[in-house]
Design an enzyme around this catalytic site. Sequence first.
Site, PDB file in Angstrom:
ATOM      1  N   SER A   8       4.350 -17.562  29.244  1.00 12.66           N
ATOM      2  CA  SER A   8       3.962 -17.390  30.535  1.00 12.66           C
ATOM      3  C   SER A   8       3.082 -18.359  31.680  1.00 12.66           C
ATOM      4  O   SER A   8       3.227 -19.952  30.578  1.00 12.66           O
ATOM      5  CB  SER A   8       3.149 -16.224  31.112  1.00 12.66           C
ATOM      6  OG  SER A   8       1.952 -16.530  29.926  1.00 12.66           O
ATOM      7  N   GLU A  10       0.355 -19.509  34.314  1.00 11.89           N
ATOM      8  CA  GLU A  10      -0.745 -19.228  35.793  1.00 11.89           C
ATOM      9  C   GLU A  10      -0.727 -20.084  37.061  1.00 11.89           C
ATOM     10  O   GLU A  10      -1.115 -21.596  36.896  1.00 11.89           O
ATOM     11  CB  GLU A  10      -1.439 -19.548  35.123  1.00 11.89           C
ATOM     12  CG  GLU A  10      -3.478 -18.591  35.756  1.00 11.89           C
ATOM     13  CD  GLU A  10      -4.250 -19.431  34.362  1.00 11.89           C
ATOM     14  OE1 GLU A  10      -4.033 -18.295  33.258  1.00 11.89           O
ATOM     15  OE2 GLU A  10      -5.980 -19.014  34.730  1.00 11.89           O
ATOM     16  N   ASP A 101     -16.549 -15.760  36.287  1.00 11.17           N
ATOM     17  CA  ASP A 101     -17.509 -16.580  36.151  1.00 11.17           C
ATOM     18  C   ASP A 101     -18.425 -16.296  38.106  1.00 11.17           C
ATOM     19  O   ASP A 101     -17.675 -15.750  38.670  1.00 11.17           O
ATOM     20  CB  ASP A 101     -16.813 -18.237  35.851  1.00 11.17           C
ATOM     21  CG  ASP A 101     -16.792 -18.280  34.733  1.00 11.17           C
ATOM     22  OD1 ASP A 101     -17.734 -18.549  34.130  1.00 11.17           O
ATOM     23  OD2 ASP A 101     -15.575 -19.215  34.687  1.00 11.17           O
ATOM     24  N   PHE A 208     -14.033 -30.229  34.186  1.00  7.45           N
ATOM     25  CA  PHE A 208     -13.549 -29.015  34.042  1.00  7.45           C
ATOM     26  C   PHE A 208     -14.083 -28.710  32.113  1.00  7.45           C
ATOM     27  O   PHE A 208     -14.080 -27.431  32.262  1.00  7.45           O
ATOM     28  CB  PHE A 208     -12.125 -28.778  34.033  1.00  7.45           C
ATOM     29  CG  PHE A 208     -11.701 -27.448  34.653  1.00  7.45           C
ATOM     30  CD1 PHE A 208     -12.946 -27.094  35.634  1.00  7.45           C
ATOM     31  CD2 PHE A 208     -10.736 -26.909  34.040  1.00  7.45           C
ATOM     32  CE1 PHE A 208     -12.511 -25.180  35.406  1.00  7.45           C
ATOM     33  CE2 PHE A 208     -10.044 -25.759  34.130  1.00  7.45           C
ATOM     34  CZ  PHE A 208     -10.684 -24.518  34.622  1.00  7.45           C
ATOM     35  N   HIS A 258       1.200 -19.874  27.389  1.00  8.82           N
ATOM     36  CA  HIS A 258       0.783 -19.904  28.262  1.00  8.82           C
ATOM     37  C   HIS A 258      -0.150 -21.015  29.237  1.00  8.82           C
ATOM     38  O   HIS A 258      -1.122 -21.676  28.747  1.00  8.82           O
ATOM     39  CB  HIS A 258      -0.682 -18.798  28.283  1.00  8.82           C
ATOM     40  CG  HIS A 258      -1.192 -18.419  29.565  1.00  8.82           C
ATOM     41  ND1 HIS A 258      -0.128 -17.419  30.703  1.00  8.82           N
ATOM     42  CD2 HIS A 258      -2.303 -19.019  30.609  1.00  8.82           C
ATOM     43  CE1 HIS A 258      -1.192 -17.108  31.749  1.00  8.82           C
ATOM     44  NE2 HIS A 258      -2.159 -18.402  31.903  1.00  8.82           N
TER      45      HIS A 258
HETATM   46  P1  FAD Z   1     -16.276 -11.818  28.216  1.00  7.02           P
HETATM   47  O1  FAD Z   1     -15.442 -10.808  27.604  1.00  7.02           O
HETATM   48  O2  FAD Z   1     -17.034 -10.025  29.567  1.00  7.02           O
HETATM   49  O3  FAD Z   1     -17.393 -12.833  27.755  1.00  7.02           O
HETATM   50  C1  FAD Z   1     -18.196 -13.785  28.417  1.00  7.02           C
HETATM   51  C2  FAD Z   1     -19.291 -14.152  27.315  1.00  7.02           C
HETATM   52  O4  FAD Z   1     -19.888 -12.689  26.606  1.00  7.02           O
HETATM   53  C3  FAD Z   1     -19.280 -14.605  26.486  1.00  7.02           C
HETATM   54  O5  FAD Z   1     -19.758 -14.897  25.727  1.00  7.02           O
HETATM   55  C4  FAD Z   1     -19.462 -13.146  25.273  1.00  7.02           C
HETATM   56  O6  FAD Z   1     -19.031 -12.925  23.781  1.00  7.02           O
HETATM   57  C5  FAD Z   1     -20.481 -12.681  25.558  1.00  7.02           C
HETATM   58  N1  FAD Z   1     -19.562 -10.846  25.511  1.00  7.02           N
HETATM   59  C6  FAD Z   1     -18.946 -10.645  25.806  1.00  7.02           C
HETATM   60  N2  FAD Z   1     -19.213  -9.077  25.565  1.00  7.02           N
HETATM   61  C7  FAD Z   1     -20.511  -8.450  26.092  1.00  7.02           C
HETATM   62  C8  FAD Z   1     -21.309  -7.478  25.602  1.00  7.02           C
HETATM   63  N3  FAD Z   1     -20.458  -6.335  25.603  1.00  7.02           N
HETATM   64  N4  FAD Z   1     -22.424  -7.732  26.351  1.00  7.02           N
HETATM   65  C9  FAD Z   1     -22.686  -8.887  25.876  1.00  7.02           C
HETATM   66  N5  FAD Z   1     -22.010 -10.387  25.481  1.00  7.02           N
HETATM   67  C10 FAD Z   1     -21.263 -10.179  25.947  1.00  7.02           C
HETATM   68  N6  FAD Z   1     -12.631 -16.811  35.730  1.00  7.02           N
HETATM   69  C11 FAD Z   1     -12.300 -16.566  36.619  1.00  7.02           C
HETATM   70  O7  FAD Z   1     -13.279 -16.939  37.533  1.00  7.02           O
HETATM   71  N7  FAD Z   1     -11.227 -15.671  37.750  1.00  7.02           N
HETATM   72  C12 FAD Z   1     -10.146 -15.681  36.549  1.00  7.02           C
HETATM   73  O8  FAD Z   1      -8.597 -15.970  37.456  1.00  7.02           O
HETATM   74  C13 FAD Z   1     -10.138 -16.165  35.654  1.00  7.02           C
HETATM   75  N8  FAD Z   1      -9.245 -16.838  34.820  1.00  7.02           N
HETATM   76  C14 FAD Z   1      -9.360 -16.428  33.411  1.00  7.02           C
HETATM   77  C15 FAD Z   1      -7.835 -16.802  31.832  1.00  7.02           C
HETATM   78  C16 FAD Z   1      -7.783 -17.140  30.942  1.00  7.02           C
HETATM   79  C17 FAD Z   1      -6.715 -17.419  29.992  1.00  7.02           C
HETATM   80  C18 FAD Z   1      -9.604 -17.467  30.592  1.00  7.02           C
HETATM   81  C19 FAD Z   1      -9.637 -17.649  29.099  1.00  7.02           C
HETATM   82  C20 FAD Z   1     -10.317 -17.607  31.401  1.00  7.02           C
HETATM   83  C21 FAD Z   1     -10.075 -17.584  32.963  1.00  7.02           C
HETATM   84  N9  FAD Z   1     -11.719 -17.160  33.898  1.00  7.02           N
HETATM   85  C22 FAD Z   1     -11.438 -17.354  34.844  1.00  7.02           C
HETATM   86  C23 FAD Z   1     -12.543 -17.958  33.209  1.00  7.02           C
HETATM   87  C24 FAD Z   1     -14.028 -16.638  32.464  1.00  7.02           C
HETATM   88  O9  FAD Z   1     -13.834 -15.792  33.762  1.00  7.02           O
HETATM   89  C25 FAD Z   1     -15.381 -17.281  32.088  1.00  7.02           C
HETATM   90  O10 FAD Z   1     -14.551 -17.553  31.080  1.00  7.02           O
HETATM   91  C26 FAD Z   1     -16.522 -15.947  31.941  1.00  7.02           C
HETATM   92  O11 FAD Z   1     -17.530 -16.902  31.284  1.00  7.02           O
HETATM   93  C27 FAD Z   1     -16.077 -15.124  30.584  1.00  7.02           C
HETATM   94  O12 FAD Z   1     -15.411 -14.644  30.582  1.00  7.02           O
HETATM   95  P2  FAD Z   1     -14.414 -13.181  29.839  1.00  7.02           P
HETATM   96  O13 FAD Z   1     -13.702 -12.016  30.407  1.00  7.02           O
HETATM   97  O14 FAD Z   1     -14.037 -14.037  28.461  1.00  7.02           O
HETATM   98  O15 FAD Z   1     -15.875 -13.215  29.751  1.00  7.02           O
END
Ligand code: FAD
Length: 277
Positions: A8, A10, A101, A208, A258
């Site tokens: 895939s 991105e 983020d 980055f 990816h």
């Molecule tokens: P989560 O899974 O919510 O985790 C974030 C942090 O909180 C981690 O430290 C985790 O251990 C902790 N955590 C998770 N769940 C809980 C809970 N229920 N209670 C307490 N703590 C918890 N960012 C953007 O802004 N836009 C994008 O389009 C984007 N695309 C991405 C695509 C990929 C493939 C990846 C790997 C990252 C992308 N990011 C993007 C970055 C991402 O948003 C950041 O890394 C963000 O800080 C974490 O997102 P997450 O979905 O992993 O969060």
Amino acid sequence: MSESRLFSFEFSAPKTEEAAEKLKTVHGKLAELSPHFFSVTYGAGGSTKDGTKQTVLDLTTTGSVVAPHLSFGGDKPELIEALLKEYQAAGVTRLVALRGDRPSGIGGTMRMTHANELVTFIREHTGDHFHIDVAAYPEIHPESTSVESEIQYFKMKVDAGADSAITQYFYNADAYFRFLDLCEQAGIDIPIVPGIMPITNYKGIVRFSDLCGAEIPRWIEKHLQSYEDDPETLKAFGAEVVTRLCERLLEGGAPGLHFYTLNQSVPTLKIWNNLGL
Ligand code: FAD
């Protein structure tokens, strides 16, 4: 499709009309490789929200499978629900569900909704319609307090209904394989596809990587530093290093790759061709 492995690409949501036009050309070139899907990033603060939707809708009409990235950000649930329905009606079948983020310039008071809650919300409102990808961090998310909590929270996303995961990029294959082992021990059995970041410059990738917690091994950084004023040598070195990484990942059983394309076709095509995919 070149084979059954999951490939895939991105894209970042373009911010200008000119960038959107350029992206259509890049998409056309990469679509010739018949990837499983393209994905389009999302700015939870609003900066690229409309750009994400428009790009996804535009590229979907070409016949490609296109997955929008989605986060709650500061949005009300009704707004996210409406967006999900709009995507569903437009024929979108995949999503990448993220916490996102915090956008720069926005203070620290906004509660960030964790990705597991978003996955639950999507399943509650759209059932099994979408294939949901979530993010995974073989080198551990910068905010995580321990390896155990990383795996525990990742499992919560899977238990909430994620179908597969895409990793943050890394240049150390051992981190990925160790992460897979830990996931297996925790009973996580969804495909975890490595995210691949091509290397095309020095300062940008260092900056980055610092932000997102990806480690650049010292030897790679030293080479990039040496080639800083020689972009062609730097790109050739970067393509070779990332090709070797991809080879190791695929040979070691990674379910696919990816590519973070940086909205360019050339760096990804170079690695793709080197791999003979
Ligand atoms: P989560 O899974 O919510 O985790 C974030 C942090 O909180 C981690 O430290 C985790 O251990 C902790 N955590 C998770 N769940 C809980 C809970 N229920 N209670 C307490 N703590 C918890 N960012 C953007 O802004 N836009 C994008 O389009 C984007 N695309 C991405 C695509 C990929 C493939 C990846 C790997 C990252 C992308 N990011 C993007 C970055 C991402 O948003 C950041 O890394 C963000 O800080 C974490 O997102 P997450 O979905 O992993 O969060």
